[in-house]
Design an enzyme around this catalytic site. Structure first.
Site, mmCIF file in Angstrom:
data_model
loop_
_atom_site.group_PDB
_atom_site.id
_atom_site.type_symbol
_atom_site.label_atom_id
_atom_site.label_comp_id
_atom_site.label_asym_id
_atom_site.label_seq_id
_atom_site.Cartn_x
_atom_site.Cartn_y
_atom_site.Cartn_z
ATOM 1 N N GLY A 164 7.161 5.521 7.846
ATOM 2 C CA GLY A 164 6.287 6.683 7.906
ATOM 3 C C GLY A 164 6.451 7.403 9.230
ATOM 4 N N SER A 165 5.394 8.077 9.648
ATOM 5 C CA SER A 165 5.480 8.909 10.851
ATOM 6 C C SER A 165 5.417 8.064 12.120
ATOM 7 C CB SER A 165 4.326 9.911 10.852
ATOM 8 O OG SER A 165 3.115 9.210 10.917
ATOM 9 N N ASN A 166 5.879 8.657 13.217
ATOM 10 C CA ASN A 166 5.833 7.947 14.499
ATOM 11 C C ASN A 166 4.418 7.664 14.948
ATOM 12 O OD1 ASN A 166 8.571 8.923 14.490
ATOM 13 N ND2 ASN A 166 8.572 8.042 16.546
ATOM 14 N N GLU A 221 9.922 16.665 14.879
ATOM 15 C CA GLU A 221 10.184 16.575 13.444
ATOM 16 C C GLU A 221 9.283 17.568 12.694
ATOM 17 O OE1 GLU A 221 8.897 13.081 11.133
ATOM 18 O OE2 GLU A 221 10.950 12.933 10.397
ATOM 19 N N CYS A 227 13.712 11.596 5.870
ATOM 20 C CA CYS A 227 13.755 11.172 7.269
ATOM 21 C C CYS A 227 15.129 11.447 7.856
ATOM 22 C CB CYS A 227 13.408 9.697 7.378
ATOM 23 S SG CYS A 227 14.349 8.695 6.237
ATOM 24 N N GLU A 234 10.163 1.974 10.446
ATOM 25 C CA GLU A 234 11.161 3.019 10.190
ATOM 26 C C GLU A 234 10.422 4.337 10.242
ATOM 27 O OE1 GLU A 234 14.264 2.740 10.094
ATOM 28 O OE2 GLU A 234 14.457 0.570 9.841
ATOM 29 N N LYS A 292 0.861 -1.191 0.000
ATOM 30 C CA LYS A 292 0.000 0.000 0.000
ATOM 31 C C LYS A 292 0.893 1.236 0.000
ATOM 32 C CE LYS A 292 -1.654 2.969 2.729
ATOM 33 N NZ LYS A 292 -1.703 4.161 1.852
ATOM 34 N N GLY A 308 3.145 4.777 12.965
ATOM 35 C CA GLY A 308 3.939 3.587 13.276
ATOM 36 C C GLY A 308 3.579 2.998 14.632
HETATM 37 P P1 NAD Z 1 2.463 8.750 7.377
HETATM 38 O O1 NAD Z 1 2.790 8.033 8.626
HETATM 39 O O2 NAD Z 1 1.403 9.773 7.409
HETATM 40 O O3 NAD Z 1 2.050 7.711 6.240
HETATM 41 C C1 NAD Z 1 2.873 6.615 5.896
HETATM 42 C C2 NAD Z 1 2.018 5.531 5.273
HETATM 43 O O4 NAD Z 1 1.139 5.005 6.286
HETATM 44 C C3 NAD Z 1 1.110 6.020 4.150
HETATM 45 O O5 NAD Z 1 1.049 5.035 3.145
HETATM 46 C C4 NAD Z 1 -0.230 6.172 4.845
HETATM 47 O O6 NAD Z 1 -1.325 6.096 3.965
HETATM 48 C C5 NAD Z 1 -0.192 4.994 5.811
HETATM 49 N N1 NAD Z 1 -1.108 5.102 6.954
HETATM 50 C C6 NAD Z 1 -1.615 6.219 7.527
HETATM 51 N N2 NAD Z 1 -2.454 5.897 8.540
HETATM 52 C C7 NAD Z 1 -2.476 4.541 8.619
HETATM 53 C C8 NAD Z 1 -3.157 3.596 9.451
HETATM 54 N N3 NAD Z 1 -3.976 3.992 10.417
HETATM 55 N N4 NAD Z 1 -2.946 2.288 9.251
HETATM 56 C C9 NAD Z 1 -2.090 1.865 8.291
HETATM 57 N N5 NAD Z 1 -1.438 2.708 7.453
HETATM 58 C C10 NAD Z 1 -1.618 4.030 7.613
HETATM 59 O O7 NAD Z 1 3.853 9.396 6.850
HETATM 60 P P2 NAD Z 1 4.097 10.306 5.572
HETATM 61 O O8 NAD Z 1 3.599 11.681 5.852
HETATM 62 O O9 NAD Z 1 3.644 9.617 4.322
HETATM 63 O O10 NAD Z 1 5.712 10.317 5.528
HETATM 64 C C11 NAD Z 1 6.501 11.149 6.304
HETATM 65 C C12 NAD Z 1 7.059 10.422 7.530
HETATM 66 O O11 NAD Z 1 7.789 9.268 7.118
HETATM 67 C C13 NAD Z 1 8.060 11.258 8.319
HETATM 68 O O12 NAD Z 1 7.838 11.120 9.689
HETATM 69 C C14 NAD Z 1 9.410 10.654 7.941
HETATM 70 O O13 NAD Z 1 10.443 10.852 8.875
HETATM 71 C C15 NAD Z 1 9.048 9.220 7.801
HETATM 72 N N6 NAD Z 1 10.053 8.498 7.012
HETATM 73 C C16 NAD Z 1 10.910 7.635 7.671
HETATM 74 C C17 NAD Z 1 11.898 6.949 6.968
HETATM 75 C C18 NAD Z 1 12.841 6.010 7.671
HETATM 76 O O14 NAD Z 1 13.383 5.122 6.994
HETATM 77 N N7 NAD Z 1 13.065 6.110 8.971
HETATM 78 C C19 NAD Z 1 12.023 7.131 5.579
HETATM 79 C C20 NAD Z 1 11.137 8.021 4.953
HETATM 80 C C21 NAD Z 1 10.161 8.679 5.674
#
Ligand code: NAD
Length: 493
Positions: A225-227, A382, A281, A247, A172, A230
């Protein structure tokens, strides 16, 4: 362009019949429509994946790897075309988009090599005429959830090791960047991956992402994605006893010591703070500088920021592109107001760009705060935009303490010419990645990628460590003595 789901080797309308616009952040134009699926689409993909995985796991790993070699070749052939699409949907400048596709190419060849390794262990048995070994076995169906900031690279870090290890994948992607997902699915298809081994189901997080997390036949979730998200996923996986790799965010710092090459430090800070408009990130969002060189560093940083051309990333001369969307702009601007209220001094930037060509896209001026203290929110949280905070310190010990004082632990960097300081930093900086005399970004795909503390939960993407979450260890004992031999009991015989 209508972007559909890719399920069991076919392009399919979402069961909901719904689509949402995909916006080019540089121009505000709608460039595609993406399927907004429902839980039924996830279920269909997972069932097909489960079926296909049984056969895929029986294909010899070197044969599985041949598909990845072909994927690598196709990515290479299409690098320029993919990079342009990536810039259009995500906004990063074209040079960085090419770099991101290159990461996918590198990962394809690296993980294809794993097809002839996937090493296990052999070890002596404590009993005579008995052989002991452990082997990696696939877990089954893997769920992958990714963010928009690296729309193709992160998917390759996760899907390539999963697939070479004999799993099937349901991915996804972020709804903001579905075009790269469509391209990767097409490439897998052309490379000859059997239908059902790789699926893409588009949609929002709470509906489609959640359905993937909760599906009983999905054995592992690999999330970036975001904390906030996650943590929610980890809680659910905890209840379901499901393996989960996370991550998440970062609050990465560059340390500049009094003996640093300041020209090099400025180059490293500018590249890692304002590349991808600060939306990596691993972006540098803190500079921890020795007080003796603070003023000079600030002067040079200001000079360098003024030369950065901001605009549409398709223009080769542009160095800073837009941010992803209006919501991100507002979040960045809110943090800048918070910084001002907290008493930080704005050196440059601190506002949206709205004039002329900037009016239609989502642009924020590269921003530098100084006189920031480690307890301020702009120094701890962040922001995920082109905003960097300068803090001054009096010693290496203090610099390391400030670096380690945040909740995140992804990347850190130190500029110094003193070898003793280098080795102390390598030992004491509490982050998953440490750079010496380079900025906080620039990971290579054959080393583990991930962070400590709030950045992750101990797993790693990239490198051989990426295989860990996608495999189980099976320990195997072969007794060829022809009699019953009891471990721990018959050892004296
Ligand atoms: P996000 O957490 O909003 O979304 C990430 C993914 O999760 C998307 O596909 C989103 O649709 C999905 N998602 C959202 N809610 C969900 C739920 N309830 N259940 C399951 N999936 C869900 O993050 P974003 O805004 O897309 O990306 C930015 C974040 O990603 C920043 O915090 C950044 O630091 C982090 N990031 C981390 C790394 C790493 O390797 N550590 C790499 C890139 C980005």
């Amino acid at each position: 362009m209508k972007i559909q789901n890719y399920i069991n080797g076919e392009w399919k309308e979402p069961s909901t019949g719904q689509f949402a616009p995909v916006i080019n952040p540089a121009t505000g134009e709608t460039i595609a429509e993406v399927a907004m699926s429902g839980p039924n689409d996830i279920d269909e993909a997972v069932q097909a994946a489960k079926e296909a995985q049984r056969q895929w796991a029986l294909v010899p790993a070197p044969k599985r790897a041949e598909v990845l070699y072909r994927v690598g070749m196709l990515l290479k052939e299409r690098k320029e075309q993919l990079a342009r699409l990536l810039t259009m949907e995500m906004g990063k400048v074209i040079e960085e988009a090419r770099g991101e596709v290159q990461e996918g190419i590198d990962m394809a060849f690296y993980m294809a090599g794993e097809g002839r390794r996937l090493f296990g262990d052999t070890t002596p048995s404590e009993l005579k005429d008995k052989f002991a070994m452990s082997v990696r076995v696939p877990v089954g169906v893997v769920g992958i959830i990714t963010p928009w900031n690296f729309p193709i690279a992160i998917a390759t870090w996760k899907s390539f090791p999963a697939i070479v290890a004999g799993n099937a994948v349901v991915w996804k992607p972020a709804p903001e960047t579905p075009i790269m997902a469509q391209e990767l699915a097409r490439i897998f298809e052309e490379a000859g991956l059997p239908p059902g081994v790789f699926h893409v189901v588009h949609g929002d997080g709470p509906t489609v992402g959640n359905a993937l997390v909760e599906h009983p036949d999905v054995k592992v979730i690999s999330f970036t994605g975001s904390n906030e998200v996650g943590r929610m996923i980890a809680e659910k996986c905890g209840r379901l006893l499901k393996k989960v790799s996370l991550e998440m965010g970062g609050k990465n710092a560059v340390i500049v010591m009094d003996d640093a090459d300041l020209t090099l430090a400025v180059d490293g800070i500018i590249w890692s703070a304002f590349g991808t408009s600060g939306q990596r990130c691993t972006a540098c969002s803190r500079v921890i500088v020795h007080e003796w060189v603070k003023q000079e560093l600030e002067r040079r940083l200001l000079e360098a920021v003024k030369t950065l051309k901001i605009g549409n990333g398709l223009d080769e001369t542009v160095k800073v592109g837009p941010v992803i969307h209006e919501e991100a702009l507002q979040k960045i601007d809110r943090y800048v107001r918070i910084g001002v209220e907290e008493g930080a001094k704005l050196l440059i930037g601190g506002h949206r760009l709205r004039e002329g060509d900037y009016a239609r896209g989502f642009y924020y001026a590269p921003t530098i705060f100084t006189d920031v203290t480690p307890n301020m929110r702009i120094a701890r949280e962040e922001i995920f935009g082109p905003v960097v905070s300068i803090m001054s310190v009096r010693s290496l010990d203090e610099a390391i303490a400030v670096n380690n004082s945040v909740d995140y632990g992804l990347s850190s960097a130190i500029f110094t010419r003193d070898v003793n300081r280098v080795f102390r930093a390598m030992r004491d900086l509490d982050t998953g990645i440490v750079y010496v005399n380079a900025g906080t970004t620039g990971a290579e795909i054959h080393l583990p990628f991930g962070g400590t503390k709030g950045t992750g939960n101990g797993h790693r993407d990239s490198g051989v460590a990426a295989l860990d979450v996608f495999t189980e260890w099976r320990s195997i004992y072969v007794d060829f003595s022809g009699k019953l031999q009891r471990a721990q009991i018959d050892t004296d015989d």
